[in-house]
Motif scaffolding. Structure first.
Motif, mmCIF file in Angstrom:
data_model
loop_
_atom_site.group_PDB
_atom_site.id
_atom_site.type_symbol
_atom_site.label_atom_id
_atom_site.label_comp_id
_atom_site.label_asym_id
_atom_site.label_seq_id
_atom_site.Cartn_x
_atom_site.Cartn_y
_atom_site.Cartn_z
ATOM 1 N N ARG A 85 36.651 37.522 32.523
ATOM 2 C CA ARG A 85 36.862 37.877 33.923
ATOM 3 C C ARG A 85 35.757 38.829 34.409
ATOM 4 N NH1 ARG A 85 38.571 34.379 36.095
ATOM 5 N NH2 ARG A 85 39.699 35.425 37.775
ATOM 6 N N GLU A 98 45.471 42.067 37.554
ATOM 7 C CA GLU A 98 44.293 41.366 37.052
ATOM 8 C C GLU A 98 43.061 42.209 37.350
ATOM 9 O OE1 GLU A 98 41.881 37.134 37.562
ATOM 10 O OE2 GLU A 98 43.544 37.626 38.896
ATOM 11 N N SER A 116 39.963 30.006 37.812
ATOM 12 C CA SER A 116 41.061 30.275 36.892
ATOM 13 C C SER A 116 42.019 29.100 36.764
ATOM 14 C CB SER A 116 41.825 31.521 37.353
ATOM 15 O OG SER A 116 42.397 31.286 38.611
ATOM 16 N N ARG A 147 45.153 42.749 42.282
ATOM 17 C CA ARG A 147 43.905 42.609 41.534
ATOM 18 C C ARG A 147 43.003 43.792 41.814
ATOM 19 N NH1 ARG A 147 40.929 37.068 41.405
ATOM 20 N NH2 ARG A 147 40.029 37.900 43.300
#
Length: 950
Positions: free
Chosen positions: A220, A192, A66, A149
């Motif tokens: 992702r 995320e 990322s 996340r």
């Protein structure tokens, strides 16, 4: 060596130096006051081991995709070779898109700018700031900061894939109708979400690297490219031929009716779950990350993740049914799968029935107990509480509303309503498989038309058949059977302009399906077994409509809406739809009657039923489901860092033991040093499960045990007591050869200090009146519970159900407990439930009380113990542990004694020490008794020598 390699080597040495410093600082902070001396070398070695771990993880953080731009794989391979990164991280690096030139340049990232480290590298609260440095936007702090996340793992990614035939490039787009994609709305905006799974397309091996980078950077998503043969054996083999039929209550009774268990298919299942674990670990970078695994394809994944990350937050949700224990136990790998699932922190099911079946399997096959605490069901497993969640999946209201408002949907609704004008429209939407009950539904319609001639020409069933998800002879036969029945009905009751059954057996656009939902007056979900089935929820939302849809159909804004549902009892959504006609799909007459009633239902009744359903569906949507599961997962993992953990077992038997930070194994060397330096020792030993194995049929103590106890008792500095729940008669007979052994029988109601002493009774008198009340009640439960028995003691009555059916015995024990507490409410007794027992005994009698009494007697006689050893294995022994711990910390002793409260087996306990099993207890006692024997001989030898000298 190429000159270009020098910056990389320099950076590596600098990185190793910095991480070593971090590790040394970490160990210094987390081990204040630690002794150095002779342990210095070993201590320094552990520091460098820690440095290696920090080095590897920091290195991996630099290559996180990322925060990097692309770099050719050749340069990546060069860096891997020079830096010496382990293979697992090298694989991760090769699939990243980092600008690795930065790492080797003069402007490489400075480690001095690191402000905080991810918790995966530290212990909470230990390292929060390195040298008080600050960070800026260009630093690496975003990589290492703790961010919430969610890693969603499923068999397939929520993506649509198309390869452009002209350019040869792959194009991807989110599948807006995928449940996995929709559940993101249940997470906070700063969460995320990363997906791990297979693509629904075959990507050539030469293109996989490029596709993986694209998916990770843009979506992702981490694809798990499986070889076609492996995928076939895993998915179409073990999943669809073994698990899926079994979980839907179908057994391979004979060869032509199903596939028998194939070990090679299970090996493929294991291999795929391992590959998924590798992919998940590649994208995990913090202990704050949580993993949510979906469905039966990945039931082994929790074990492989837990093995690598002992404190990982792991949730699992089963979308399919879970069969009863009688069916599940036929699976040859039943225990392996159960144990793998129990490595998750939270396990979710659609309905209570599915959860109940799972808990029953754990109880019957693994001997695990579960209980409900404050509304949550918890299953104790090696010190961990595996939480069970029961919440059905919902639908995405917003997505359905957007489809309802599309012009093509509105146009299709008008077309359908015009086509079937003046007729009652019934709707079925099912996948083509053997469990959806399509043929049974058609047979029920055929019976309805046969019995009710007035409905002929007025009723139409539109059956939409979605493509089959699996292949095989059974699916083909089910498809042919449905077509045959539909053709027969149309030939028997149809006309040139009327067909009772409209069978749509080819894929149709989603907006057309939505249009049929809107137009249908009744929806039938007739599956013989299904995990959830969201068709009924979608139907309710579509019948509610939107303002735009209502205007197009000339329905006044604010008008009431209506819908009618016929739902199988064996579908997961059935319990939540209390206004639906619930039917047994196997009974065509039952379904036929429900069809007739639904057609004759008053409009007002339809509206009331619809409103009731819509209130539930609109509040229990997919976002609510995802948010609730996520919150419960966080709650289930809140104690991960307040306990120590040990890894146990190999392969699929792997599990993690969570225990108190102060809980450790009692070794002979540790206890012997304290034993040697003390002179007034008190030793309390339980019998069954401690010095005698629970599994032993012959409960008589061995000659070795008697010899060890005699050796301990012969030491004048020792006071040794056997503290047991057994009666005094059997204990007195078994240990008659131990002259100096003290015995506390029946949990301390009877006490004898040595063999030639009289038995002392507790100050609590035995009142036989309550015996007369309790004994008939217990006898009644014994007669009705096969495998149970009654043990009558002098002071207590015990009901044993160890050899009864686990579920029935546990159920009867609960009932007996309530029954006895009720009838003995005014009696001076307590009713307690233990491991496979229910016991009634006088108040004020327990092992804890008797140990406290014995220590008090020793203290009053001027012999306060300076060494206390207490070993036991079950719930009653926890009273002993609690008693000696509290007594030792009181002002009762002139000096604080050495206390060793020890439980048998690694499990949650009030004791601070543990030993593995009974044999280890015997070895421990033998070790300290050997010292007493040798010490006694040395004193005798010294005395004889002195006499000769005189």
């Amino acid at each position: 060596m190429p000159s270009s390699s020098i910056p990389f080597l320099a950076e590596r040495f600098r990185l190793r130096s910095v991480t070593t410093g971090l590790a040394l600082r970490f160990v210094a902070i987390s081990n204040p006051g630690r002794e150095r001396g002779g342990k210095k070398g070993r201590h320094l070695s552990s520091c460098f081991d820690c440095a290696d771990e920090v080095f590897v993880r920091v290195s991996a953080a630099f290559f996180e995709p990322s925060v990097r731009s692309r770099l050719s794989l050749r340069v990546a391979a060069l860096v891997v070779s020079i830096l010496g990164i382990p293979p697992s991280f090298a694989k991760m690096l090769s699939k990243s898109c980092a600008n690795l030139f930065e790492l080797g340049s003069d402007n490489a990232m400075e480690f001095d700018t690191i402000k905080s480290l991810s918790r995966v590298m530290t212990t909470v609260g230990i390292i929060n700031n390195i040298d008080g440095a600050s960070t800026n936007e260009d630093s690496c702090s975003p990589i290492l900061s703790i961010q919430s996340r969610r890693i969603i793992v499923a068999n397939f990614l929520p993506l649509n894939s198309v390869k452009d035939q002209k350019t040869g490039r792959w194009c991807f787009a989110w599948d807006d109708d995928s449940l996995l994609f929709q559940l993101k709305d249940g997470f906070s905006s700063d969460t995320e979400v990363i997906y791990v799974g297979n693509l629904k397309a075959d990507v050539d091996i030469s293109e996989q690297e490029e596709v993986a980078q694209k998916l990770l950077a843009e979506f992702r998503c981490m694809p798990t490219f499986l070889p076609p043969d492996l995928f076939k054996r895993y998915y179409h083999g073990f999943c669809k031929q073994q698990l899926w039929p079994l979980f839907h209550y179908m057994l391979p009774i004979c060869l032509h009716k199903g596939d028998l268990f194939d070990r090679s298919l299970f090996q493929a299942y294991i291999s795929v779950n391992k590959k998924f674990a590798d992919k998940v670990l590649e994208v995990m970078n913090s202990d704050n990350d949580s993993v949510w695994i979906h469905d039966y394809h990945l039931m082994l994944l929790p074990t492989f993740l837990r093995k690598r990350l002992n404190r990982a937050k792991i949730g699992f949700f089963l979308h399919s049914p879970f069969p009863s224990s009688e069916l599940y136990r036929t699976l040859p790998v039943r225990e392996e799968i159960l144990k793998a699932l129990l490595n998750a922190d939270l396990i979710g099911f659609q309905t209570y029935d599915y959860a109940r079946h799972f808990l029953s399997c754990c109880s019957r096959m693994l001997g695990l107990n579960y209980e409900s605490k404050r509304g949550y069901i918890g299953l104790e497993y090696y010190g961990r509480t595996v939480n069970i969640k029961i919440l059905s999946v919902g639908v995405h209201i917003g997505r359905l509303h957007s489809l309802l408002n599309q012009p093509e949907t509105i146009s299709k609704v008008q077309e359908i309503e015009e086509k079937f004008k003046g007729k009652k429209l019934l709707l079925g939407v099912d996948d083509m498989d053997i469990f959806k009950g399509i043929s049974l539904k058609l047979l029920a319609l055929e019976l309805l038309l046969e019995r009710s001639p007035s409905l002929r020409g007025n009723v139409v069933l539109v059956q939409i058949v979605n493509p089959a998800r699996s292949t095989g002879k059974d699916v083909k036969e089910a498809n042919e059977e449905a077509k045959s029945i539909a053709k027969r009905i149309n030939n028997s009751y149809g006309t040139s302009d009327y067909e009772p059954v409209v069978l749509i057996d080819q894929p149709i656009p989603l907006h057309e399906k939505i249009a049929f939902y809107v137009a249908a007056e009744c929806c039938i979900v007739n599956a013989v077994r299904d995990g959830m089935n969201l068709v009924s929820y979608e139907y309710v939302v579509c019948r509610q409509g939107t303002e735009i849809m209502d205007m197009s159909r000339h329905i006044s804004i604010g008008s009431s809406h209506a819908s009618t549902l016929i739902v199988s009892e064996f579908v997961g959504c059935s319990p939540s739809l209390s206004g639906a006609f619930r039917v047994n799909p196997w009974s065509t007459e039952d379904v036929c009657d429900a069809l007739y009633q639904s057609l004759k239902l008053e409009d007002s009744e339809k509206q009331l039923r619809h409103e009731k359903h819509y209130r539930y569906v609109s509040s229990h949507h997919v976002s609510y489901w995802a948010s609730s599961f996520s919150q419960d997962l966080e709650r289930a993992c809140k104690d991960h860092y307040s306990r120590r953990c040990w890894a146990l077992g190999f392969g699929l038997n792997f599990r993690v033991l969570f225990l108190s930070p102060n809980f450790r194994k009692l070794t002979l060397s540790h206890i012997l040093s304290a034993y040697k330096n003390t002179c007034r020792r008190a030793i309390f030993l339980d019998y069954d499960g401690t010095i005698m194995s629970e599994t032993s049929v012959n409960k008589t103590p061995s000659a070795e045990t008697l010899s060890i106890l005699n050796s301990l008792c012969s030491d004048p500095n020792n006071t040794v007591f056997l503290v047991s729940g057994r009666g005094r008669e059997s204990l007195g007979d078994w240990f008659s050869s131990c002259e100096n052994l003290g015995i506390a029988a029946e949990h301390g109601y009877f006490i004898r200090w040595r063999k030639d002493a009289e038995w002392e009774s507790s100050s609590v008198p035995v009142v036989l009146d309550w015996f007369k009340i309790a004994e008939p009640v217990i006898q009644l439960y014994t007669e009705t519970t096969d495998g149970s028995n009654v043990e009558l003691k002098e002071s207590a009555i015990v009901w044993h159900h160890q050899y009864a059916d686990p579920d029935f015995g546990s159920c009867q024990a609960k009932e007996l407990l309530d029954h006895l507490e009720s009838v003995l409410a005014n009696e001076p007794v307590v009713v307690k439930r233990g491991q496979h027992i229910v016991e009634v005994k006088p108040q004020g009698v327990s092992k804890g009380v008797v140990v406290e009494k014995l220590i008090g007697t020793l203290t009053k006689s001027g012999k306060p113990p300076d060494f206390v050893l207490c070993i036991g294995d079950d719930r009653s022994d926890e009273d002993m542990f609690e008693s000696i711990n509290s007594t030792a910390s009181s002002n009762q002793f002139p000096s604080v004694p050495e206390v060793f409260a020890c439980t048998v087996g690694q499990k949650p306990s009030k004791a601070k020490y543990y030993v593995e099993d009974c044999s280890e207890v015997i070895r421990l006692l033998h070790g300290i008794s050997s010292f007493s024997t040798q010490n006694h001989r040395d004193k005798q030898h010294s005395q004889v020598s002195f006499e000769k000298l005189c």
